[in-house]
Write a protein that holds these residues in place. Structure first.
Motif, short mmCIF file in Angstrom:
data_model
loop_
_atom_site.label_atom_id
_atom_site.label_comp_id
_atom_site.label_asym_id
_atom_site.label_seq_id
_atom_site.Cartn_x
_atom_site.Cartn_y
_atom_site.Cartn_z
N GLU A 239 -12.68 15.83 20.69
CA GLU A 239 -11.24 14.72 21.11
C GLU A 239 -12.02 13.25 20.41
OE1 GLU A 239 -10.53 12.79 25.32
OE2 GLU A 239 -10.50 14.79 25.70
N LEU A 240 -10.77 12.94 19.49
CA LEU A 240 -11.55 11.36 18.33
C LEU A 240 -10.80 10.62 19.25
CD1 LEU A 240 -11.42 14.12 15.37
CD2 LEU A 240 -13.44 13.29 16.57
N VAL A 250 -4.21 9.78 11.00
CA VAL A 250 -5.43 9.95 10.46
C VAL A 250 -5.56 11.54 10.30
CG1 VAL A 250 -8.00 10.86 11.78
CG2 VAL A 250 -7.30 7.95 11.13
N ALA A 251 -4.10 12.14 11.74
CA ALA A 251 -4.07 13.32 12.58
C ALA A 251 -3.50 14.37 11.00
CB ALA A 251 -3.03 13.30 13.19
N PRO A 263 -2.40 14.83 18.71
CA PRO A 263 -2.32 13.75 17.96
C PRO A 263 -0.88 13.25 19.61
CG PRO A 263 -1.13 14.53 16.90
CD PRO A 263 -1.16 15.83 17.78
N LEU A 264 -2.69 11.85 20.46
CA LEU A 264 -2.02 11.67 20.77
C LEU A 264 -2.04 10.28 21.32
CD1 LEU A 264 -3.85 13.08 24.30
CD2 LEU A 264 -1.20 13.68 23.62
N PRO A 265 -1.06 9.30 22.02
CA PRO A 265 -1.24 7.51 21.48
C PRO A 265 -3.12 6.85 21.41
CG PRO A 265 0.54 8.27 23.73
CD PRO A 265 -0.39 9.79 22.88
N THR A 307 3.44 22.43 27.89
CA THR A 307 5.04 21.82 28.42
C THR A 307 4.80 20.27 27.11
OG1 THR A 307 3.42 19.53 29.92
CG2 THR A 307 3.94 21.58 30.43
N GLY A 308 3.04 20.10 26.55
CA GLY A 308 3.94 19.61 25.41
C GLY A 308 3.52 17.05 26.12
N ARG A 309 3.40 17.83 27.40
CA ARG A 309 2.95 16.62 28.48
C ARG A 309 2.09 16.93 29.45
NH1 ARG A 309 6.45 15.53 31.82
NH2 ARG A 309 7.21 18.15 31.70
N SER A 310 1.33 15.44 29.45
CA SER A 310 -0.34 15.47 30.19
C SER A 310 0.46 15.60 31.73
CB SER A 310 -1.51 14.26 29.66
OG SER A 310 -0.39 12.93 29.86
N LEU A 311 -0.88 16.26 32.22
CA LEU A 311 -0.68 16.42 34.12
C LEU A 311 -0.14 14.66 34.68
CD1 LEU A 311 -2.58 19.39 35.42
CD2 LEU A 311 -0.81 18.66 35.89
N VAL A 312 -0.86 13.96 34.72
CA VAL A 312 -0.44 12.43 35.39
C VAL A 312 -0.41 12.01 34.22
CG1 VAL A 312 -2.15 11.11 36.62
CG2 VAL A 312 -2.84 13.35 36.56
N ASP A 313 0.77 11.19 34.31
CA ASP A 313 1.28 9.71 33.71
C ASP A 313 0.68 8.65 33.83
OD1 ASP A 313 3.96 12.08 33.84
OD2 ASP A 313 3.47 11.06 35.82
#
Lengths: 313, 290
Positions: A239-240, A250-251, A263-265, A307-313
């Motif tokens: 994790e960077l 940077v990705a 890449p996540l926000p 799913t391309g999404r995280s579990l807890v928004d």
């Protein structure tokens, strides 16, 4: 995972669906749960987990598909099916006008259990739920964690062999969650089949022998937590954080490091079997992240992958 | 049951300190047979936790009303309008109406907020709903418990009415079941309505203000219905309170009601209660089962 459950499934669902108008809350899911297994439905809010639980619990009618619990169809044999179950709903529904112990007694009466059984059983369950000193307290005086434990104690009053737990620890503080997990683990050890929904990956990893990842009413993957991680993620994750402005730019410069890049926000995830080696490659390209962290892959990563999404928004 | 001998203990193979639950099939069979009573037992236990409040209001309400209206007002009314009430004093005329209206008002409270509590606030219905009980049994059990509560309150009310000497007829006590039936005739349709309320935006306060209060004032409670202008009498005709009051008067002081009309009164109350009950079962099943 010491025991390998066998024999006919205690719960069997085939192409189980539930539609509300045009909305497909549950859209053709199939699974079998053998006796003694601890089976989880992992997914974000609105994935259809609770709806599935309510159908298994015999309180909500399915739109189509087949469903049996102990070989019985809950729509034809509602009372018989529900008599087999212990149910911990997502929202507590204790009777706050009754005292703690009376909640157990009253609930036991729904199963036609006599007071001569219920009185000692209630005391035993209060002990199990670590609520003995609260036996005569009013329910509204209990903390959230205590109410949850009381709800679990209540669900065990009929000595069910199958326990349905709908998000058992949502909203609890970490300490209360660990107490609860310990109690649930003891039940599992005593041979009770646990069916639980959760959107906490650590909960799923702690408690489930096997789980299905559910999203938008469909099963995305199935397996043991370790197997799912093996199949859908790398061994480690790097994790960077480069600061929220730069993460996406940077990705592009990170391409080619590790097996996959996410890449996540707020951070960039690099999936690699050796996280430290990946980090060396990053620094050798002259990139200086603000923070870096190497960790093991978790179910969260599996979910993100699927799913391309995280579990807890 | 006889004392278990050591042989029998071995036979059941259960440690004496840890009894074991009967099998699920037995639970289901018992719930199918007695489920409504199990839920009624729960509701009565909940009510029991505020029994002193209930008892105080059950005694306080009739004492207050009978003193203020029955004694204070009656002295005045009897002086100026003697003989206007079929040969009895105003207190005897008023008492059966107060009896029925007290039961109806208690029913109005019990069939609104506690129903909302069951579905929404504390979700009390969802506990038994996950057990072997059926939704019909939850409805029936709640009705049984409230009926028991109405009966107890009405008995206390009647005893105080009798103590005031306001029930001269020997058949007076029969006004108790009539008042309870009136309470159900009003309460059960209200239960069906309450079960359909998704969010409390003050509907129940409106019911109290615009249904219960006008009914209380215009159902021949304080004066005979036929002293009202014709265009207002319909309020009485559709009001369970009027039908219950007319029957109550016949029973407590021998007010002359033709037999056919007495039958109409009873049927009207019964039909309302049955319609409300059936409707409530449908609404409960739909709301709990979604």
């Amino acid at each position: 995972m010491s025991t390998t459950p066998s024999g006919p499934p205690v719960i069997s669902a085939q192409q189980l669906s539930k539609h509300y108008g045009d909305f497909r809350a549950v859209d053709g899911i199939s699974f079998d749960v053998p006796a003694g297994e601890s089976f989880g439905l992992l997914g974000p809010n609105g994935a259809g987990k609770s709806t599935t639980m309510r159908m298994i619990g015999g309180v909500s009618q399915r739109t189509s598909g087949r469903l049996t619990i102990m070989g019985l169809d809950p729509e034809e044999h509602g009372p018989e099916v529900r008599a087999h179950l212990g149910v911990v709903p997502q929202q507590d529904n204790l009777d706050e006008e009754l005292r703690v112990r009376d909640n157990l007694l009253v609930y036991g009466r729904y199963f036609g259990l006599p007071m001569s059984y219920l009185r000692p059983k209630a005391d035993e369950l209060l002990e199990f739920a670590q609520l003995t000193d609260k036996a005569t307290a009013k329910v509204d005086a209990l903390s959230g964690g205590m109410k949850r434990r009381l709800t679990i104690a209540r669900s065990l009053i009929n000595e069910p062999k199958i326990l349905l737990l709908d998000e058992p620890t949502t909203g609890l503080d970490p300490q209360a969650r660990h107490i609860l997990w310990d109690r649930l683990f003891r039940l599992k050890e005593s041979g009770v089949t646990l069916i639980l929904t959760t959107h906490y990956m650590d909960e799923a990893e702690q408690l489930c022998d096997r789980l299905v990842v559910v999203d938008k009413g469909r099963i995305m993957a199935e397996g043991s937590p370790a197997q799912l991680i093996r199949d859908h993620s790398t061994r480690e994750v790097l994790e960077l954080r480069f600061g929220s402005e730069r993460n996406t730019t940077v990705a592009a410069e990170l391409q080619g490091i590790g097996e996959r890049l996410e890449p996540l926000p707020d951070r960039v995830l690099i999936y690699a079997d050796d996280g430290e080696a990946a980090l060396e490659q990053v620094t050798s390209r002259g990139l200086r992240p603000i923070t870096s962290l190497v960790r093991r892959s978790s179910l969260e990563d599996v979910f993100l992958r699927l799913t391309g999404r995280s579990l807890v928004d | 049951m006889t004392d278990p001998t050591p042989a029998r203990v071995q036979e059941t193979a259960a440690p004496p300190y840890r009894p074991s639950a009967h099998p699920p099939a037995v639970s289901a069979a018992r719930a199918r047979t007695f489920g409504s009573w199990y839920y009624a037992e729960h509701v009565l236990r909940s009510m029991n936790s505020y029994r002193w409040t209930l008892l105080a209001s059950s005694v306080g309400t009739p004492v207050l009303y009978l003193f203020a209206m029955g004694v204070g007002l009656a002295t005045l009314v009897d002086r100026t309008a003697a003989g206007a009430f079929g040969g009895v004093g105003y207190l005897a005329f008023l008492a059966p109406a107060l009896l029925a209206s007290a039961t109806i008002m208690t029913a109005a409270t019990e069939f609104t907020y506690p129903v909302m509590d069951g579905f929404k606030w504390r979700r009390v219905y969802y506990g038994p709903h996950a057990s072997p009980l059926s939704t019909d049994q939850i409805v029936n059990g709640h009705i049984i418990a409230i009926t028991a509560r109405l009966t107890a309150t009405t008995i206390i009310y009647f005893l105080i009415v009798a103590a005031f000497g306001a029930s001269p007829s020997a058949a007076g006590a029969a006004a108790i079941p009539v008042a309870v039936l009136s309470g159900l005739a009003f309460g059960l349709p209200l239960m069906a309505y309450s079960a359909g309320v998704e969010e409390d935006k003050g509907q129940f306060a409106l019911v109290m203000r615009f249904v219960v209060t006008p009914m209380f004032l215009f159902s021949g409670t304080f004066f005979p219905l036929d002293t009202l202008p014709v265009f207002l009498r319909w309020i009485g005709w559709i009001s369970p309170l009027w039908h219950g009051t007319e029957l109550g008067r016949a029973l407590t002081y021998g007010y002359d009601v033709p037999a056919w009309l007495a039958v109409v009164h009873v049927l009207f109350l019964l039909v309302l209660a049955v319609i409300g009950w059936r409707r409530a079962r449908t609404v409960y099943a739909r709301r709990l089962g979604r």
